[in-house]
Design an enzyme around this catalytic site. Structure first.
Site, PDB file in Angstrom:
ATOM      1  CB  CYS A  48      27.636 -34.344 -28.681  1.00  0.00           C
ATOM      2  SG  CYS A  48      26.936 -34.047 -30.293  1.00  0.00           S
ATOM      3  CG  ASP A 170      33.751 -30.502 -26.827  1.00  0.00           C
ATOM      4  OD1 ASP A 170      32.742 -31.285 -27.108  1.00  0.00           O
ATOM      5  OD2 ASP A 170      34.805 -30.256 -27.819  1.00  0.00           O
ATOM      6  CG  HIS A 172      32.242 -33.829 -28.554  1.00  0.00           C
ATOM      7  ND1 HIS A 172      31.640 -32.543 -28.862  1.00  0.00           N
ATOM      8  CD2 HIS A 172      31.592 -34.526 -29.633  1.00  0.00           C
ATOM      9  CE1 HIS A 172      30.702 -32.464 -29.503  1.00  0.00           C
ATOM     10  NE2 HIS A 172      30.505 -33.688 -30.240  1.00  0.00           N
TER      11      HIS A 172
END
Length: 221
Positions: A48, A170, A172
């Protein structure tokens, strides 16, 4: 999962969360959304920070020209002496400090580091973030220790009563997003209330990006 061209400016169309008067500031320029597996490499569980760095490197033009691969990032950190021999090819995480070094190494935007002490959340840097975005700044990488999930901030919304929101990107996500709407509906980019989005038991480092035609070393506030 195969490689796919990253989507651009995936926050566009989102409405600020405040229904009343508020100060809102968003990043200027353009960026690409890099996430788990977007280049065909399965980096779930460790990549990440690299993906957030790639998003930072794509700003402000929103092009992949100076976006390094994960292998290139690891090799650069090893060559710089920041990481020991054998780091390249590992599944070791990176954070904001490594990201700032790589922004300079790959001639990306200038990265400026800011440390938020444990227990403070992001409440103490909201005005700094507002000034950053209002002044033409780019995406801000965030990472901590208790909360080690790297993410990027794209904007802030500050209400007169003290309630505050940040626009979070994000990295992810796993899959091949078809459109920004899909990511927005899934919560992979969206406004989050600051007090619930960040762990009060964690410290945080931030890496704020800005345009600068002359290369400068990263600085620590």
């Amino acid at each position: 999962m195969g490689a796919a061209a990253p989507l651009r400016d995936v926050h566009r169309g989102l409405v600020p969360p405040s229904g009343g008067p508020a100060r809102v500031a968003l990043l200027s320029g353009h960026y690409l959304y890099y996430h788990y597996g977007c280049d065909g490499l399965d980096d779930r569980g460790w990549g990440c920070g690299y993906r957030t760095l790639q998003t930072l490197c794509s700003w402000p033009e929103g092009r992949p020209t100076r976006v390094p691969t994960l292998d290139a990032v690891q090799a650069a950190l090893e060559d710089m002496g920041d990481k020991p021999p054998g780091f390249c090819g590992s599944r070791s995480w990176i954070g904001c400090v490594e990201a700032s070094l790589c922004l300079d190494h790959f001639e990306g935007p200038v990265g400026r580091l800011c440390h938020v002490p444990r227990g403070a959340g992001l409440q103490g840097v909201l005005e700094k973030l507002y000034s950053h975005f209002a002044g033409g700044g780019g995406p801000v990488m965030v990472g901590g220790d208790a909360d080690a999930r790297s993410k990027a901030l794209l904007g802030v919304c500050l209400e007169p009563g003290g309630q505050a929101y940040v626009l979070i990107l994000d990295p992810h996500y796993w899959g091949t997003p078809k459109s920004p709407n899909e990511l927005q509906a899934g919560g992979w980019v969206g406004w989050r209330e600051v007090s619930t989005a960040f762990d009060s038991h964690s410290f945080y480092n931030l890496c704020l990006t800005s345009r600068n035609p002359q290369k400068q070393p990263p600085t620590l506030d």
